[in-house]
Scaffold this motif. Structure first.
Motif, PDB file in Angstrom:
ATOM      1  N   VAL A   7       0.878  -1.287  -0.152  1.00  0.00           N
ATOM      2  CA  VAL A   7       0.185  -0.152   0.000  1.00  0.00           C
ATOM      3  C   VAL A   7       0.926   1.335   0.046  1.00  0.00           C
ATOM      4  O   VAL A   7       1.988   1.288   0.600  1.00  0.00           O
ATOM      5  N   SER A   8       0.467   2.160  -0.683  1.00  0.00           N
ATOM      6  CA  SER A   8       0.979   3.548  -0.711  1.00  0.00           C
ATOM      7  C   SER A   8       0.323   4.715  -0.627  1.00  0.00           C
ATOM      8  O   SER A   8      -0.908   4.561  -1.282  1.00  0.00           O
ATOM      9  N   VAL A   9       0.470   5.691  -0.124  1.00  0.00           N
ATOM     10  CA  VAL A   9      -0.275   7.003  -0.275  1.00  0.00           C
ATOM     11  C   VAL A   9       0.556   8.232  -0.183  1.00  0.00           C
ATOM     12  O   VAL A   9       1.718   8.250   0.459  1.00  0.00           O
ATOM     13  N   GLY A  10       0.417   8.972  -1.208  1.00  0.00           N
ATOM     14  CA  GLY A  10       1.104  10.296  -1.167  1.00  0.00           C
ATOM     15  C   GLY A  10       0.560  11.296  -2.201  1.00  0.00           C
ATOM     16  O   GLY A  10      -0.493  11.156  -2.340  1.00  0.00           O
ATOM     17  N   GLY A  11       1.321  12.357  -2.169  1.00  0.00           N
ATOM     18  CA  GLY A  11       0.782  13.409  -3.120  1.00  0.00           C
ATOM     19  C   GLY A  11       1.844  14.286  -2.951  1.00  0.00           C
ATOM     20  O   GLY A  11       2.884  14.642  -2.526  1.00  0.00           O
ATOM     21  N   GLU A  19       6.036  28.263  -2.000  1.00  0.00           N
ATOM     22  CA  GLU A  19       6.710  28.692  -3.354  1.00  0.00           C
ATOM     23  C   GLU A  19       6.462  27.467  -4.506  1.00  0.00           C
ATOM     24  O   GLU A  19       6.178  27.901  -5.522  1.00  0.00           O
ATOM     25  N   SER A  20       6.736  26.249  -4.094  1.00  0.00           N
ATOM     26  CA  SER A  20       6.608  25.133  -4.822  1.00  0.00           C
ATOM     27  C   SER A  20       6.041  24.082  -3.994  1.00  0.00           C
ATOM     28  O   SER A  20       6.060  23.994  -2.888  1.00  0.00           O
ATOM     29  N   GLY A  21       5.267  23.228  -4.899  1.00  0.00           N
ATOM     30  CA  GLY A  21       4.941  21.538  -4.174  1.00  0.00           C
ATOM     31  C   GLY A  21       6.039  20.919  -3.693  1.00  0.00           C
ATOM     32  O   GLY A  21       7.136  21.033  -3.790  1.00  0.00           O
ATOM     33  N   LEU A  22       5.477  20.328  -2.471  1.00  0.00           N
ATOM     34  CA  LEU A  22       6.411  19.552  -1.751  1.00  0.00           C
ATOM     35  C   LEU A  22       5.613  18.206  -1.593  1.00  0.00           C
ATOM     36  O   LEU A  22       4.618  17.975  -1.308  1.00  0.00           O
ATOM     37  N   THR A  23       6.452  17.149  -2.031  1.00  0.00           N
ATOM     38  CA  THR A  23       6.022  15.797  -2.107  1.00  0.00           C
ATOM     39  C   THR A  23       6.236  14.928  -0.944  1.00  0.00           C
ATOM     40  O   THR A  23       7.166  15.309  -0.276  1.00  0.00           O
ATOM     41  N   PHE A  24       5.286  14.210  -0.666  1.00  0.00           N
ATOM     42  CA  PHE A  24       5.514  13.315   0.574  1.00  0.00           C
ATOM     43  C   PHE A  24       4.817  12.006  -0.020  1.00  0.00           C
ATOM     44  O   PHE A  24       3.850  11.734  -0.715  1.00  0.00           O
ATOM     45  N   GLU A  25       5.196  11.053   0.757  1.00  0.00           N
ATOM     46  CA  GLU A  25       4.745   9.513   0.526  1.00  0.00           C
ATOM     47  C   GLU A  25       4.770   8.685   1.885  1.00  0.00           C
ATOM     48  O   GLU A  25       5.960   8.687   2.384  1.00  0.00           O
ATOM     49  N   ALA A  26       3.888   7.903   1.939  1.00  0.00           N
ATOM     50  CA  ALA A  26       4.018   6.739   3.177  1.00  0.00           C
ATOM     51  C   ALA A  26       3.654   5.326   2.126  1.00  0.00           C
ATOM     52  O   ALA A  26       2.744   5.149   1.362  1.00  0.00           O
ATOM     53  N   LYS A  27       4.854   4.597   2.245  1.00  0.00           N
ATOM     54  CA  LYS A  27       4.705   3.139   1.522  1.00  0.00           C
ATOM     55  C   LYS A  27       4.926   1.997   2.419  1.00  0.00           C
ATOM     56  O   LYS A  27       5.990   1.984   3.068  1.00  0.00           O
ATOM     57  N   ASP A  28       4.041   1.072   2.060  1.00  0.00           N
ATOM     58  CA  ASP A  28       4.567  -0.289   2.950  1.00  0.00           C
ATOM     59  C   ASP A  28       4.458  -1.221   2.054  1.00  0.00           C
ATOM     60  O   ASP A  28       3.495  -1.742   1.319  1.00  0.00           O
ATOM     61  N   ASP A  33       3.619  -7.839   7.178  1.00  0.00           N
ATOM     62  CA  ASP A  33       4.973  -8.067   7.740  1.00  0.00           C
ATOM     63  C   ASP A  33       5.525  -6.998   8.960  1.00  0.00           C
ATOM     64  O   ASP A  33       4.318  -6.181   9.453  1.00  0.00           O
ATOM     65  N   LYS A  34       6.270  -7.239   9.678  1.00  0.00           N
ATOM     66  CA  LYS A  34       6.702  -6.526  10.877  1.00  0.00           C
ATOM     67  C   LYS A  34       7.538  -5.241  10.495  1.00  0.00           C
ATOM     68  O   LYS A  34       7.810  -4.407  11.152  1.00  0.00           O
ATOM     69  N   ASP A  35       8.042  -5.032   9.381  1.00  0.00           N
ATOM     70  CA  ASP A  35       8.612  -3.961   8.971  1.00  0.00           C
ATOM     71  C   ASP A  35       7.835  -2.668   8.869  1.00  0.00           C
ATOM     72  O   ASP A  35       6.612  -2.784   8.407  1.00  0.00           O
ATOM     73  N   PRO A  36       8.485  -1.668   9.379  1.00  0.00           N
ATOM     74  CA  PRO A  36       7.547  -0.397   9.285  1.00  0.00           C
ATOM     75  C   PRO A  36       7.414   0.169   7.875  1.00  0.00           C
ATOM     76  O   PRO A  36       8.245  -0.119   7.181  1.00  0.00           O
ATOM     77  N   PRO A  37       6.254   0.960   7.698  1.00  0.00           N
ATOM     78  CA  PRO A  37       6.127   1.753   6.298  1.00  0.00           C
ATOM     79  C   PRO A  37       7.501   2.679   6.219  1.00  0.00           C
ATOM     80  O   PRO A  37       8.188   3.027   6.926  1.00  0.00           O
ATOM     81  N   THR A  38       7.579   2.962   4.926  1.00  0.00           N
ATOM     82  CA  THR A  38       8.857   3.565   4.650  1.00  0.00           C
ATOM     83  C   THR A  38       8.093   5.267   4.346  1.00  0.00           C
ATOM     84  O   THR A  38       7.141   5.346   3.591  1.00  0.00           O
ATOM     85  N   ILE A  39       8.608   6.212   4.834  1.00  0.00           N
ATOM     86  CA  ILE A  39       8.006   7.421   5.095  1.00  0.00           C
ATOM     87  C   ILE A  39       9.079   8.577   4.167  1.00  0.00           C
ATOM     88  O   ILE A  39      10.100   8.429   4.504  1.00  0.00           O
TER      89      ILE A  39
END
Length: 250
Positions: A7-11, A19-28, A33-39
């Motif tokens: 699953v991933s969510v971002g924008g 001044e300009s857009g800033l991108t962010f994303e949360a992805k798993d 599994d036990k691994d945390p999402p990548t931010i």
């Protein structure tokens, strides 16, 4: 069977204050599994450079990101139970907390070393130390100021900033061996570091302990004035294993 789902969510944020857009994303890659999402967040430098900075704009920016994540994880489609499982994606996803933890880095100011009430970090195990089998762990030491919030989502960033060494703990039972010094020296001498990196580990007997008060029965705050170069001090307090960072400016 083995469940797997990415699953991933971002924008890109689009506030008036930017001044300009800033991108962010949360992805798993696999929510099961036990691994945390990548931010992935804008760097502090990009954040400062892109926003027409004011406290209000900064708060609005963070609230927009947080609200987007809340809306995503509150989607009614995620409430449906997964086939063959008595659970739903809404119970599994935890992006909101991870995002919040990572956003703190934009508001953290590093306190000057001289003004810090605590100049070292410590870790204590539970009472009656027992290690059943030889165990090797990774030990990270970051000597400069953190460039990321110390949360699970930033583990990769923190590892890149740190010196990394393996440290090995032999099997040990403090009830059977009240004199822990030989075991502690084995632990201190066990470090195996990556090329170009080094972490010096000492035993408590080789350093001076700074206590909370004048009485040596008071809790230890940190160690200093070691007999040799030292980054980390290992020891035993009562029946607990302890590990302290050295107050490096002393």
């Amino acid at each position: 069977f083995e469940a797997s789902l990415g699953v991933s969510v971002g924008g890109v944020s689009g506030l008036d204050g930017l001044e300009s857009g800033l991108t962010f994303e949360a992805k798993d890659n696999n929510v099961f599994d036990k691994d945390p999402p990548t931010i992935t967040l804008p760097s502090p430098e990009a954040f400062r450079d892109s926003i027409k900075f004011s406290p209000m704009n900064a708060v609005r920016f963070l609230l927009v990101i947080d609200e987007l994540i809340v809306q995503y994880t509150s989607n009614t489609a995620l409430e449906a139970n997964i086939p063959l499982m008595d659970t739903s994606l809404a119970k599994i996803l935890s992006f909101t907390k991870v995002i919040s933890n990572n956003l703190f880095q934009f508001f953290v100011a590093v306190q000057p070393f001289e003004k810090r009430s605590i100049k070292g970090l410590k870790m204590l195990t539970g009472e009656n130390l027992v290690i059943q089998n030889e165990t090797t762990l990774e030990l990270y030491v970051i000597r400069g100021d953190l460039n990321a919030n110390p949360s699970a989502g930033n583990a990769g960033v923190l590892r890149d900033q740190a010196d990394v060494c393996n440290i090995t703990f032999d099997a040990f039972n403090i009830s059977d061996t009240p004199n822990a010094n030989p075991w502690l020296y084995d632990v201190a001498n066990s470090t195996n570091c990556e090329a170009g990196e080094d972490i010096a580990v000492c035993v408590e007997n080789d350093c001076t302990a700074v206590h909370q008060g004048d009485d040596i029965s008071e809790p230890i705050l940190y160690f200093q004035n070691c007999t040799s170069t030292c980054d980390v001090v290992v020891g035993v307090e009562g029946t607990k294993f302890s590990m302290y960072t050295v107050a490096y400016k002393n």
